[in-house]
Write a protein that holds these residues in place. Structure first.
Motif, PDB file in Angstrom:
ATOM      1  N   ALA A  55       0.836  -1.210   0.000  1.00 42.58           N
ATOM      2  CA  ALA A  55       0.000   0.000   0.000  1.00 42.58           C
ATOM      3  C   ALA A  55       0.866   1.254   0.000  1.00 42.58           C
ATOM      4  CB  ALA A  55      -0.935  -0.008   1.200  1.00 42.58           C
ATOM      5  N   ASP A  56       1.991   1.215   0.734  1.00 39.14           N
ATOM      6  CA  ASP A  56       2.910   2.361   0.744  1.00 39.14           C
ATOM      7  C   ASP A  56       3.573   2.548  -0.615  1.00 39.14           C
ATOM      8  OD1 ASP A  56       2.318   2.781   3.402  1.00 39.14           O
ATOM      9  OD2 ASP A  56       4.131   1.777   4.155  1.00 39.14           O
ATOM     10  N   ARG A  57       3.919   1.440  -1.234  1.00 39.82           N
ATOM     11  CA  ARG A  57       4.613   1.500  -2.531  1.00 39.82           C
ATOM     12  C   ARG A  57       3.657   1.858  -3.677  1.00 39.82           C
ATOM     13  NH1 ARG A  57       8.708  -3.114  -4.869  1.00 39.82           N
ATOM     14  NH2 ARG A  57       9.330  -1.951  -6.702  1.00 39.82           N
ATOM     15  N   TYR A  58       2.402   1.430  -3.546  1.00 41.83           N
ATOM     16  CA  TYR A  58       1.391   1.681  -4.588  1.00 41.83           C
ATOM     17  C   TYR A  58       0.184   2.369  -3.952  1.00 41.83           C
ATOM     18  CZ  TYR A  58       4.292  -1.764  -6.948  1.00 41.83           C
ATOM     19  OH  TYR A  58       5.355  -2.437  -7.484  1.00 41.83           O
ATOM     20  N   PRO A  59       0.289   3.663  -3.637  1.00 44.85           N
ATOM     21  CA  PRO A  59      -0.791   4.339  -2.917  1.00 44.85           C
ATOM     22  C   PRO A  59      -2.062   4.578  -3.743  1.00 44.85           C
ATOM     23  CG  PRO A  59       0.931   5.899  -3.491  1.00 44.85           C
ATOM     24  CD  PRO A  59       1.431   4.539  -3.880  1.00 44.85           C
ATOM     25  N   ASP A  60      -1.954   4.549  -5.071  1.00 46.13           N
ATOM     26  CA  ASP A  60      -3.116   4.844  -5.909  1.00 46.13           C
ATOM     27  C   ASP A  60      -3.639   3.609  -6.636  1.00 46.13           C
ATOM     28  OD1 ASP A  60      -3.053   7.607  -5.291  1.00 46.13           O
ATOM     29  OD2 ASP A  60      -1.411   7.854  -6.712  1.00 46.13           O
ATOM     30  N   GLU A  61      -2.760   2.975  -7.369  1.00 49.36           N
ATOM     31  CA  GLU A  61      -3.160   1.784  -8.116  1.00 49.36           C
ATOM     32  C   GLU A  61      -1.988   0.827  -8.231  1.00 49.36           C
ATOM     33  OE1 GLU A  61      -2.630   2.903 -12.825  1.00 49.36           O
ATOM     34  OE2 GLU A  61      -4.549   3.342 -11.892  1.00 49.36           O
ATOM     35  N   MET A  62      -2.323  -0.415  -8.530  1.00 51.31           N
ATOM     36  CA  MET A  62      -1.318  -1.461  -8.613  1.00 51.31           C
ATOM     37  C   MET A  62      -1.743  -2.413  -9.719  1.00 51.31           C
ATOM     38  SD  MET A  62      -0.398  -4.025  -5.527  1.00 51.31           S
ATOM     39  CE  MET A  62       0.803  -5.288  -5.667  1.00 51.31           C
ATOM     40  N   THR A  63      -0.770  -2.933 -10.452  1.00 48.71           N
ATOM     41  CA  THR A  63      -1.047  -3.946 -11.463  1.00 48.71           C
ATOM     42  C   THR A  63      -0.415  -5.251 -11.018  1.00 48.71           C
ATOM     43  OG1 THR A  63      -1.097  -2.294 -13.230  1.00 48.71           O
ATOM     44  CG2 THR A  63      -0.770  -4.593 -13.889  1.00 48.71           C
ATOM     45  N   ILE A  64      -1.235  -6.285 -10.962  1.00 48.27           N
ATOM     46  CA  ILE A  64      -0.720  -7.611 -10.632  1.00 48.27           C
ATOM     47  C   ILE A  64      -0.736  -8.458 -11.891  1.00 48.27           C
ATOM     48  CG2 ILE A  64      -1.359  -7.518  -8.197  1.00 48.27           C
ATOM     49  CD1 ILE A  64      -3.835  -9.218  -8.887  1.00 48.27           C
ATOM     50  N   VAL A  65       0.144  -9.444 -11.915  1.00 43.69           N
ATOM     51  CA  VAL A  65       0.245 -10.350 -13.054  1.00 43.69           C
ATOM     52  C   VAL A  65      -0.044 -11.759 -12.565  1.00 43.69           C
ATOM     53  CG1 VAL A  65       1.728 -11.246 -14.883  1.00 43.69           C
ATOM     54  CG2 VAL A  65       1.980  -8.867 -14.126  1.00 43.69           C
ATOM     55  N   MET A  66      -0.996 -12.396 -13.205  1.00 40.74           N
ATOM     56  CA  MET A  66      -1.287 -13.802 -12.929  1.00 40.74           C
ATOM     57  C   MET A  66      -0.753 -14.597 -14.106  1.00 40.74           C
ATOM     58  SD  MET A  66      -5.190 -13.673 -11.466  1.00 40.74           S
ATOM     59  CE  MET A  66      -5.302 -15.454 -11.533  1.00 40.74           C
ATOM     60  N   GLN A  67       0.392 -15.245 -13.879  1.00 39.08           N
ATOM     61  CA  GLN A  67       0.982 -15.982 -14.987  1.00 39.08           C
ATOM     62  C   GLN A  67       1.667 -17.254 -14.497  1.00 39.08           C
ATOM     63  OE1 GLN A  67       3.659 -13.694 -17.460  1.00 39.08           O
ATOM     64  NE2 GLN A  67       3.535 -15.157 -19.119  1.00 39.08           N
ATOM     65  N   HIS A  68       2.927 -17.150 -14.110  1.00 39.22           N
ATOM     66  CA  HIS A  68       3.706 -18.348 -13.799  1.00 39.22           C
ATOM     67  C   HIS A  68       3.441 -18.902 -12.407  1.00 39.22           C
ATOM     68  CE1 HIS A  68       5.805 -17.866 -17.523  1.00 39.22           C
ATOM     69  NE2 HIS A  68       6.185 -16.631 -17.198  1.00 39.22           N
ATOM     70  N   TRP A  69       3.400 -18.021 -11.407  1.00 40.37           N
ATOM     71  CA  TRP A  69       3.231 -18.507 -10.045  1.00 40.37           C
ATOM     72  C   TRP A  69       2.177 -17.691  -9.322  1.00 40.37           C
ATOM     73  CZ3 TRP A  69       3.082 -17.006  -5.050  1.00 40.37           C
ATOM     74  CH2 TRP A  69       3.181 -18.010  -4.088  1.00 40.37           C
ATOM     75  N   PHE A  70       1.159 -18.376  -8.893  1.00 38.03           N
ATOM     76  CA  PHE A  70       0.163 -17.812  -7.994  1.00 38.03           C
ATOM     77  C   PHE A  70      -0.499 -19.006  -7.312  1.00 38.03           C
ATOM     78  CE2 PHE A  70      -2.006 -18.460 -12.007  1.00 38.03           C
ATOM     79  CZ  PHE A  70      -3.205 -19.058 -11.647  1.00 38.03           C
ATOM     80  N   GLU A  71      -1.062 -18.742  -6.145  1.00 39.90           N
ATOM     81  CA  GLU A  71      -1.774 -19.816  -5.456  1.00 39.90           C
ATOM     82  C   GLU A  71      -2.903 -19.227  -4.630  1.00 39.90           C
ATOM     83  OE1 GLU A  71       1.247 -21.851  -3.231  1.00 39.90           O
ATOM     84  OE2 GLU A  71       1.265 -20.363  -1.638  1.00 39.90           O
ATOM     85  N   ASN A  72      -3.716 -20.131  -4.115  1.00 39.07           N
ATOM     86  CA  ASN A  72      -4.838 -19.763  -3.248  1.00 39.07           C
ATOM     87  C   ASN A  72      -5.823 -18.805  -3.927  1.00 39.07           C
ATOM     88  OD1 ASN A  72      -3.588 -21.276  -1.190  1.00 39.07           O
ATOM     89  ND2 ASN A  72      -2.388 -19.499  -0.567  1.00 39.07           N
ATOM     90  N   LEU A  73      -6.019 -18.970  -5.238  1.00 34.64           N
ATOM     91  CA  LEU A  73      -7.005 -18.140  -5.927  1.00 34.64           C
ATOM     92  C   LEU A  73      -8.395 -18.579  -5.480  1.00 34.64           C
ATOM     93  CD1 LEU A  73      -7.866 -16.016  -7.993  1.00 34.64           C
ATOM     94  CD2 LEU A  73      -7.652 -17.771  -9.777  1.00 34.64           C
ATOM     95  N   ASP A  74      -9.094 -17.655  -4.845  1.00 33.62           N
ATOM     96  CA  ASP A  74     -10.436 -17.919  -4.346  1.00 33.62           C
ATOM     97  C   ASP A  74     -11.343 -16.825  -4.894  1.00 33.62           C
ATOM     98  OD1 ASP A  74     -12.537 -19.076  -2.895  1.00 33.62           O
ATOM     99  OD2 ASP A  74     -12.128 -17.802  -1.157  1.00 33.62           O
TER     100      ASP A  74
END
Length: 156
Positions: A55-74
């Motif tokens: 939140a400190d690093r991205y106070p306005d918006e953030m882009t996440i990438v779902m590609q090679h590694w992710f888990e616990n997608l609910d």
């Protein structure tokens, strides 16, 4: 009783439903083929849950990438949670669908841009500022005949 159809609201609900359906399919079956997603969201939107350092690093918006590694997608009714890797550190996130600004799958050149509520309000203000049109032809500007332009004079 006068009531208007809120096309903007209906379109956003449909687009968020599409995102929810796609994410639910991925949660169940994994990412097919070369598909991957870039999801930009408003980090200050109600319901967003991210680590304080994000939140400190991205106070306005953030882009996440779902590609090679992710888990616990609910995938829930109002948003989705996922754990992503940030510099070899897994971080859980929760993103409400209403916080999503863009959803892009570059593997198939597909993208959605969802307007924020303030953008919708700006559009409504612009539409409200347009002059009312009557069916009375006296109020309409005079029509001009179409003009055909030859492109030959521009050729070398």
């Amino acid at each position: 009783m006068s009531r208007d159809i809120d096309y903007g609201k209906l379109m956003h609900a449909a687009m968020r439903g599409l995102i929810k359906t796609v994410l639910a399919d991925v949660a169940r079956d994994g990412l097919p083929g070369a598909h991957h997603f870039f999801i930009t969201f408003d980090t200050g939107a109600p319901g967003v849950e991210i680590a304080d350092w994000l939140a400190d690093r991205y106070p306005d918006e953030m882009t996440i990438v779902m590609q090679h590694w992710f888990e616990n997608l609910d995938v829930g009714d109002d948003g989705f949670s996922i754990t992503l890797n940030f510099g070899d550190s897994p971080e859980p996130l929760y993103v409400p669908y209403d916080a999503i600004k863009t959803f892009v799958d570059p593997s198939v050149e597909f993208g959605l841009r969802l307007e924020s509520t303030s953008d919708e309000d700006d559009l409504e203000d612009e539409l409200d500022a347009l002059p009312e049109l009557d069916d009375d032809e006296e109020d309409l500007p005079p029509q001009r005949d179409a003009e055909v332009v030859s492109l030959d004079k521009f050729r070398k």
